[in-house]
Design an enzyme around this catalytic site. Structure first.
Site, PDB file in Angstrom:
ATOM      1  N   SER A 242       2.312  -8.765   5.006  1.00 26.15           N
ATOM      2  CA  SER A 242       2.440  -8.025   3.754  1.00 26.15           C
ATOM      3  C   SER A 242       1.053  -7.602   3.273  1.00 26.15           C
ATOM      4  CB  SER A 242       3.104  -8.908   2.692  1.00 26.15           C
ATOM      5  OG  SER A 242       2.183  -9.887   2.271  1.00 26.15           O
ATOM      6  N   LYS A 243       1.057  -6.848   2.200  1.00 26.33           N
ATOM      7  CA  LYS A 243      -0.210  -6.374   1.633  1.00 26.33           C
ATOM      8  C   LYS A 243      -1.153  -7.540   1.330  1.00 26.33           C
ATOM      9  CE  LYS A 243       0.058  -1.749   0.440  1.00 26.33           C
ATOM     10  NZ  LYS A 243       1.203  -1.405   1.179  1.00 26.33           N
ATOM     11  N   ARG A 244      -0.566  -8.678   0.977  1.00 23.72           N
ATOM     12  CA  ARG A 244      -1.396  -9.834   0.631  1.00 23.72           C
ATOM     13  C   ARG A 244      -2.254 -10.333   1.797  1.00 23.72           C
ATOM     14  NH1 ARG A 244       2.239 -14.076  -1.119  1.00 23.72           N
ATOM     15  NH2 ARG A 244       3.793 -12.532  -0.560  1.00 23.72           N
ATOM     16  N   GLY A 246      -3.914  -8.510   3.429  1.00 22.97           N
ATOM     17  CA  GLY A 246      -5.023  -7.569   3.516  1.00 22.97           C
ATOM     18  C   GLY A 246      -4.849  -6.615   4.687  1.00 22.97           C
TER      19      GLY A 246
END
Ligand code: GLU
Length: 309
Positions: A242-244, A246
Protein backbone atom coordinates in the site's frame (compact mmCIF):
# COMPACT_ATOMS: atom_id res chain seq x y z
CA UNK A 1 -1.90 -26.53 -29.27
CA UNK A 2 -3.28 -23.44 -30.97
CA UNK A 3 -1.19 -20.28 -30.93
CA UNK A 4 -1.11 -18.46 -27.62
CA UNK A 5 -2.66 -15.00 -27.47
CA UNK A 6 -2.23 -13.18 -24.20
CA UNK A 7 -3.34 -9.73 -23.18
CA UNK A 8 -3.08 -7.04 -20.59
CA UNK A 9 -6.18 -4.97 -20.00
CA UNK A 10 -5.51 -1.99 -17.74
CA UNK A 11 -8.13 0.51 -16.64
CA UNK A 12 -6.79 4.04 -17.10
CA UNK A 13 -8.21 5.35 -13.85
CA UNK A 14 -4.96 6.32 -12.15
CA UNK A 15 -1.20 5.87 -12.30
CA UNK A 16 0.06 2.33 -12.82
CA UNK A 17 1.22 0.97 -9.49
CA UNK A 18 3.84 -1.71 -9.05
CA UNK A 19 1.22 -4.42 -8.59
CA UNK A 20 -0.28 -3.60 -12.02
CA UNK A 21 3.20 -3.50 -13.52
CA UNK A 22 3.99 -6.94 -12.14
CA UNK A 23 0.74 -8.39 -13.50
CA UNK A 24 1.52 -6.86 -16.90
CA UNK A 25 5.03 -8.32 -16.79
CA UNK A 26 3.70 -11.79 -15.95
CA UNK A 27 1.02 -11.66 -18.65
CA UNK A 28 3.64 -10.59 -21.20
CA UNK A 29 6.08 -13.28 -20.03
CA UNK A 30 3.42 -15.97 -20.20
CA UNK A 31 2.57 -15.12 -23.82
CA UNK A 32 6.06 -14.35 -25.09
CA UNK A 33 7.82 -17.34 -23.51
CA UNK A 34 5.46 -19.56 -25.49
CA UNK A 35 5.99 -17.61 -28.70
CA UNK A 36 2.56 -16.06 -28.40
CA UNK A 37 1.10 -12.72 -29.40
CA UNK A 38 0.38 -10.04 -26.84
CA UNK A 39 -2.54 -7.63 -26.99
CA UNK A 40 -2.91 -4.36 -25.08
CA UNK A 41 -6.51 -3.36 -24.44
CA UNK A 42 -7.60 -0.23 -22.62
CA UNK A 43 -10.54 -0.87 -20.32
CA UNK A 44 -12.07 2.57 -20.21
CA UNK A 45 -15.75 1.52 -20.14
CA UNK A 46 -16.32 3.41 -16.94
CA UNK A 47 -16.42 6.91 -18.40
CA UNK A 48 -16.86 8.43 -14.96
CA UNK A 49 -13.37 7.24 -13.94
CA UNK A 50 -11.23 6.65 -17.04
CA UNK A 51 -9.00 9.47 -18.31
CA UNK A 52 -7.01 9.64 -21.56
CA UNK A 53 -3.96 11.06 -19.79
CA UNK A 54 -3.72 7.94 -17.63
CA UNK A 55 -3.86 5.79 -20.77
CA UNK A 56 -1.02 7.72 -22.39
CA UNK A 57 1.05 7.45 -19.24
CA UNK A 58 0.49 3.74 -18.67
CA UNK A 59 1.46 2.87 -22.25
CA UNK A 60 4.61 4.93 -21.83
CA UNK A 61 5.36 3.29 -18.48
CA UNK A 62 4.93 -0.25 -19.83
CA UNK A 63 7.17 0.48 -22.83
CA UNK A 64 9.73 1.97 -20.48
CA UNK A 65 9.66 -1.22 -18.46
CA UNK A 66 10.59 -3.15 -21.62
CA UNK A 67 7.25 -4.69 -22.58
CA UNK A 68 5.97 -4.71 -26.14
CA UNK A 69 2.69 -5.66 -27.78
CA UNK A 70 1.59 -6.69 -31.24
CA UNK A 71 -1.81 -5.08 -31.09
CA UNK A 72 -3.09 -2.16 -29.09
CA UNK A 73 -4.53 1.34 -29.22
CA UNK A 74 -1.18 2.85 -30.23
CA UNK A 75 -0.18 0.22 -32.81
CA UNK A 76 -3.55 -0.91 -34.19
CA UNK A 77 -4.23 -4.47 -35.28
CA UNK A 78 -6.85 -6.71 -36.90
CA UNK A 79 -9.20 -7.03 -33.93
CA UNK A 80 -9.44 -3.40 -32.89
CA UNK A 81 -10.48 -0.95 -31.77
CA UNK A 82 -8.48 -1.64 -28.63
CA UNK A 83 -10.23 0.90 -26.41
CA UNK A 84 -13.45 -0.26 -24.82
CA UNK A 85 -14.89 3.24 -25.16
CA UNK A 86 -14.85 2.65 -28.95
CA UNK A 87 -16.46 -0.79 -28.83
CA UNK A 88 -19.99 0.07 -27.67
CA UNK A 89 -21.60 -1.35 -30.83
CA UNK A 90 -20.12 -4.77 -30.03
CA UNK A 91 -21.43 -4.71 -26.47
CA UNK A 92 -24.88 -3.62 -27.72
CA UNK A 93 -24.92 -6.51 -30.23
CA UNK A 94 -24.02 -8.99 -27.49
CA UNK A 95 -26.64 -7.57 -25.15
CA UNK A 96 -29.29 -7.96 -27.86
CA UNK A 97 -28.62 -11.71 -27.91
CA UNK A 98 -29.15 -12.21 -24.18
CA UNK A 99 -32.28 -12.37 -22.12
CA UNK A 100 -32.14 -9.15 -20.14
CA UNK A 101 -34.48 -6.84 -18.24
CA UNK A 102 -34.39 -3.28 -16.92
CA UNK A 103 -33.71 -2.82 -13.24
CA UNK A 104 -34.74 0.28 -11.38
CA UNK A 105 -33.61 -0.77 -7.91
CA UNK A 106 -31.88 2.10 -6.18
CA UNK A 107 -28.42 1.85 -4.71
CA UNK A 108 -29.95 2.04 -1.26
CA UNK A 109 -32.30 -0.87 -2.00
CA UNK A 110 -29.41 -2.94 -3.29
CA UNK A 111 -27.29 -2.14 -0.25
CA UNK A 112 -30.07 -3.29 2.04
CA UNK A 113 -30.20 -6.81 0.55
CA UNK A 114 -29.21 -9.55 2.98
CA UNK A 115 -25.91 -11.32 2.42
CA UNK A 116 -26.69 -14.95 1.86
CA UNK A 117 -23.86 -16.05 -0.42
CA UNK A 118 -20.44 -17.40 0.45
CA UNK A 119 -18.81 -14.50 -1.37
CA UNK A 120 -20.02 -12.04 1.24
CA UNK A 121 -21.91 -10.13 -1.44
CA UNK A 122 -25.69 -9.88 -1.50
CA UNK A 123 -27.40 -12.03 -4.11
CA UNK A 124 -29.73 -10.08 -6.39
CA UNK A 125 -33.15 -11.61 -5.73
CA UNK A 126 -34.61 -10.74 -9.12
CA UNK A 127 -36.76 -7.90 -7.81
CA UNK A 128 -37.21 -6.30 -11.24
CA UNK A 129 -37.49 -9.53 -13.20
CA UNK A 130 -41.18 -9.25 -13.78
CA UNK A 131 -40.47 -5.64 -14.53
CA UNK A 132 -42.38 -2.65 -15.67
CA UNK A 133 -42.62 -2.18 -19.39
CA UNK A 134 -41.65 1.46 -19.16
CA UNK A 135 -38.75 1.69 -16.72
CA UNK A 136 -37.58 5.17 -17.64
CA UNK A 137 -34.23 6.28 -18.87
CA UNK A 138 -32.11 5.48 -15.88
CA UNK A 139 -32.66 1.76 -15.61
CA UNK A 140 -29.71 -0.60 -15.43
CA UNK A 141 -29.86 -3.72 -17.59
CA UNK A 142 -29.54 -7.08 -15.88
CA UNK A 143 -28.93 -10.47 -17.41
CA UNK A 144 -31.48 -13.08 -16.51
CA UNK A 145 -28.89 -15.63 -15.50
CA UNK A 146 -29.55 -19.17 -16.68
CA UNK A 147 -29.16 -21.91 -14.10
CA UNK A 148 -26.23 -24.28 -13.91
CA UNK A 149 -22.89 -24.09 -12.24
CA UNK A 150 -19.62 -23.01 -13.74
CA UNK A 151 -16.42 -24.93 -13.10
CA UNK A 152 -12.93 -24.08 -14.14
CA UNK A 153 -9.39 -24.88 -13.15
CA UNK A 154 -7.20 -21.85 -12.68
CA UNK A 155 -3.56 -22.45 -13.57
CA UNK A 156 -2.41 -21.06 -10.24
CA UNK A 157 -5.42 -21.11 -7.93
CA UNK A 158 -6.77 -24.54 -8.86
CA UNK A 159 -10.37 -25.63 -9.05
CA UNK A 160 -13.13 -23.10 -8.77
CA UNK A 161 -16.87 -23.57 -8.99
CA UNK A 162 -19.81 -21.24 -8.68
CA UNK A 163 -23.53 -21.37 -9.24
CA UNK A 164 -24.18 -17.86 -10.56
CA UNK A 165 -27.93 -17.99 -10.18
CA UNK A 166 -27.63 -19.02 -6.54
CA UNK A 167 -24.50 -17.13 -5.47
CA UNK A 168 -24.66 -13.90 -7.49
CA UNK A 169 -28.09 -13.62 -9.07
CA UNK A 170 -28.93 -11.67 -12.20
CA UNK A 171 -26.10 -9.23 -12.68
CA UNK A 172 -25.76 -5.87 -14.40
CA UNK A 173 -24.52 -5.69 -18.00
CA UNK A 174 -25.18 -2.02 -18.53
CA UNK A 175 -25.43 0.61 -15.84
CA UNK A 176 -28.24 3.12 -15.53
CA UNK A 177 -25.95 5.87 -16.82
CA UNK A 178 -25.32 3.85 -19.99
CA UNK A 179 -21.83 2.60 -19.10
CA UNK A 180 -21.20 -0.99 -20.15
CA UNK A 181 -20.35 -3.33 -17.31
CA UNK A 182 -16.82 -4.67 -17.10
CA UNK A 183 -18.20 -8.24 -16.98
CA UNK A 184 -19.80 -7.94 -20.40
CA UNK A 185 -17.08 -5.89 -22.07
CA UNK A 186 -14.27 -8.20 -21.01
CA UNK A 187 -16.04 -11.32 -22.35
CA UNK A 188 -16.96 -9.73 -25.68
CA UNK A 189 -13.44 -8.35 -26.13
CA UNK A 190 -11.48 -11.44 -25.16
CA UNK A 191 -13.62 -13.49 -27.56
CA UNK A 192 -13.34 -10.95 -30.41
CA UNK A 193 -9.61 -10.63 -29.91
CA UNK A 194 -9.03 -14.39 -29.85
CA UNK A 195 -7.43 -14.32 -26.41
CA UNK A 196 -6.42 -17.83 -25.32
CA UNK A 197 -4.69 -17.01 -22.03
CA UNK A 198 -5.80 -14.53 -19.42
CA UNK A 199 -3.28 -13.58 -16.75
CA UNK A 200 -4.60 -11.07 -14.24
CA UNK A 201 -4.76 -10.24 -10.55
CA UNK A 202 -6.27 -12.67 -8.05
CA UNK A 203 -8.79 -9.99 -7.09
CA UNK A 204 -10.64 -10.92 -10.29
CA UNK A 205 -10.89 -14.64 -9.54
CA UNK A 206 -14.45 -14.20 -8.30
CA UNK A 207 -15.53 -12.54 -11.55
CA UNK A 208 -14.36 -15.43 -13.69
CA UNK A 209 -17.40 -17.73 -13.29
CA UNK A 210 -19.70 -14.87 -14.32
CA UNK A 211 -17.55 -14.28 -17.37
CA UNK A 212 -17.45 -17.95 -18.31
CA UNK A 213 -21.23 -18.13 -17.93
CA UNK A 214 -21.60 -15.16 -20.29
CA UNK A 215 -19.11 -16.64 -22.72
CA UNK A 216 -21.05 -19.89 -22.82
CA UNK A 217 -24.27 -17.98 -23.56
CA UNK A 218 -22.72 -15.77 -26.24
CA UNK A 219 -20.30 -18.20 -27.88
CA UNK A 220 -21.26 -21.77 -26.98
CA UNK A 221 -18.75 -23.17 -29.49
CA UNK A 222 -15.75 -21.12 -28.48
CA UNK A 223 -13.23 -22.84 -26.20
CA UNK A 224 -12.90 -20.95 -22.92
CA UNK A 225 -9.59 -19.16 -22.36
CA UNK A 226 -7.17 -20.51 -19.78
CA UNK A 227 -6.91 -18.39 -16.64
CA UNK A 228 -4.02 -17.65 -14.32
CA UNK A 229 -4.89 -15.37 -11.44
CA UNK A 230 -1.61 -14.09 -10.10
CA UNK A 231 -1.03 -13.12 -6.47
CA UNK A 232 -1.55 -9.54 -5.38
CA UNK A 233 1.69 -7.78 -4.61
CA UNK A 234 2.90 -7.75 -1.00
CA UNK A 235 4.74 -4.96 0.78
CA UNK A 236 7.77 -5.41 3.00
CA UNK A 237 5.62 -6.45 5.97
CA UNK A 238 3.99 -9.26 3.98
CA UNK A 239 0.62 -7.48 3.79
CA UNK A 240 -0.83 -6.14 0.56
CA UNK A 241 1.43 -3.40 -0.79
CA UNK A 242 0.00 0.00 0.00
CA UNK A 243 0.96 3.65 -0.10
CA UNK A 244 2.19 3.30 3.47
CA UNK A 245 5.02 1.08 2.22
CA UNK A 246 6.22 4.14 0.35
CA UNK A 247 5.67 2.32 -2.94
CA UNK A 248 5.96 4.78 -5.81
CA UNK A 249 3.94 4.30 -8.97
CA UNK A 250 5.72 3.39 -12.18
CA UNK A 251 5.50 6.87 -13.67
CA UNK A 252 7.05 8.41 -10.57
CA UNK A 253 9.93 5.91 -10.72
CA UNK A 254 10.49 6.62 -14.41
CA UNK A 255 10.45 10.36 -13.86
CA UNK A 256 12.84 10.04 -10.93
CA UNK A 257 15.36 8.37 -13.24
CA UNK A 258 15.04 4.82 -11.90
CA UNK A 259 16.44 2.03 -14.01
CA UNK A 260 13.76 -0.15 -15.59
CA UNK A 261 16.03 -3.19 -15.28
CA UNK A 262 16.16 -2.67 -11.48
CA UNK A 263 12.39 -2.32 -11.31
CA UNK A 264 11.90 -5.49 -13.37
CA UNK A 265 14.37 -7.35 -11.15
CA UNK A 266 12.49 -6.27 -8.01
CA UNK A 267 9.19 -7.42 -9.54
CA UNK A 268 10.73 -10.71 -10.69
CA UNK A 269 12.22 -11.38 -7.22
CA UNK A 270 8.81 -10.77 -5.67
CA UNK A 271 7.39 -13.75 -7.57
CA UNK A 272 10.48 -15.90 -7.11
CA UNK A 273 11.39 -15.82 -10.81
CA UNK A 274 14.96 -14.80 -10.04
CA UNK A 275 17.09 -15.32 -6.91
CA UNK A 276 17.52 -12.48 -4.40
CA UNK A 277 20.96 -11.52 -5.70
CA UNK A 278 19.62 -10.53 -9.13
CA UNK A 279 19.34 -6.73 -9.01
CA UNK A 280 18.93 -5.92 -12.71
CA UNK A 281 17.25 -7.80 -15.51
CA UNK A 282 15.36 -6.97 -18.69
CA UNK A 283 12.03 -8.61 -19.52
CA UNK A 284 13.63 -10.26 -22.59
CA UNK A 285 16.28 -11.87 -20.39
CA UNK A 286 13.59 -13.13 -18.04
CA UNK A 287 12.13 -15.17 -20.90
CA UNK A 288 15.05 -17.56 -20.68
CA UNK A 289 14.55 -18.19 -16.95
CA UNK A 290 11.02 -19.60 -17.15
CA UNK A 291 9.68 -23.03 -17.99
CA UNK A 292 8.88 -22.88 -21.72
CA UNK A 293 5.61 -24.83 -21.62
CA UNK A 294 4.26 -23.18 -18.47
CA UNK A 295 6.02 -19.88 -17.76
CA UNK A 296 4.05 -19.21 -14.58
CA UNK A 297 4.49 -22.69 -13.08
CA UNK A 298 6.97 -21.71 -10.43
CA UNK A 299 5.79 -18.32 -9.32
CA UNK A 300 5.55 -17.64 -5.60
CA UNK A 301 4.64 -14.57 -3.61
CA UNK A 302 7.38 -12.73 -1.72
CA UNK A 303 7.28 -9.26 -0.19
CA UNK A 304 8.43 -6.61 -2.68
CA UNK A 305 11.91 -5.36 -1.87
CA UNK A 306 12.02 -1.71 -2.86
CA UNK A 307 15.62 -1.18 -1.76
CA UNK A 308 17.87 0.20 -4.46
CA UNK A 309 15.18 1.15 -6.90
N1 GLU B 1 -9.34 -3.75 -16.31
C1 GLU B 1 -9.16 -4.62 -15.19
C2 GLU B 1 -8.27 -3.96 -14.18
O1 GLU B 1 -7.52 -3.06 -14.54
C3 GLU B 1 -8.55 -5.93 -15.56
C4 GLU B 1 -9.50 -6.77 -16.26
C5 GLU B 1 -9.02 -8.13 -16.68
O2 GLU B 1 -7.81 -8.35 -16.76
O3 GLU B 1 -9.87 -8.95 -16.96
O4 GLU B 1 -8.31 -4.33 -13.04
Amino acid sequence: MSAVRGRYAPSPTGPLHLGNARTALLAWLDARARGGAFVMRIEDVDFTRARPEFEAQLLLDLHWLGLDWDEGPDVGGPSGPYRQSERGDRYAAALARLEVYPCTCTRRELRALPVTSMSGEPVYPGTCRKGQSNPGRHAAVRWRVPGGSVDFVDRLCGEHRQDIDRDVGDFVLQRGDGAWAYQLAVVVDDADMGVTDIVRGADLLDSTPRQLHLLRALHPDLPAPRFAHVPLILGAGGAKLSKRDGAPDLGALREAGASPARVVAALARSVGLVPPEVREIRPRELLTTVQADDPLARITSQPLDLAGL
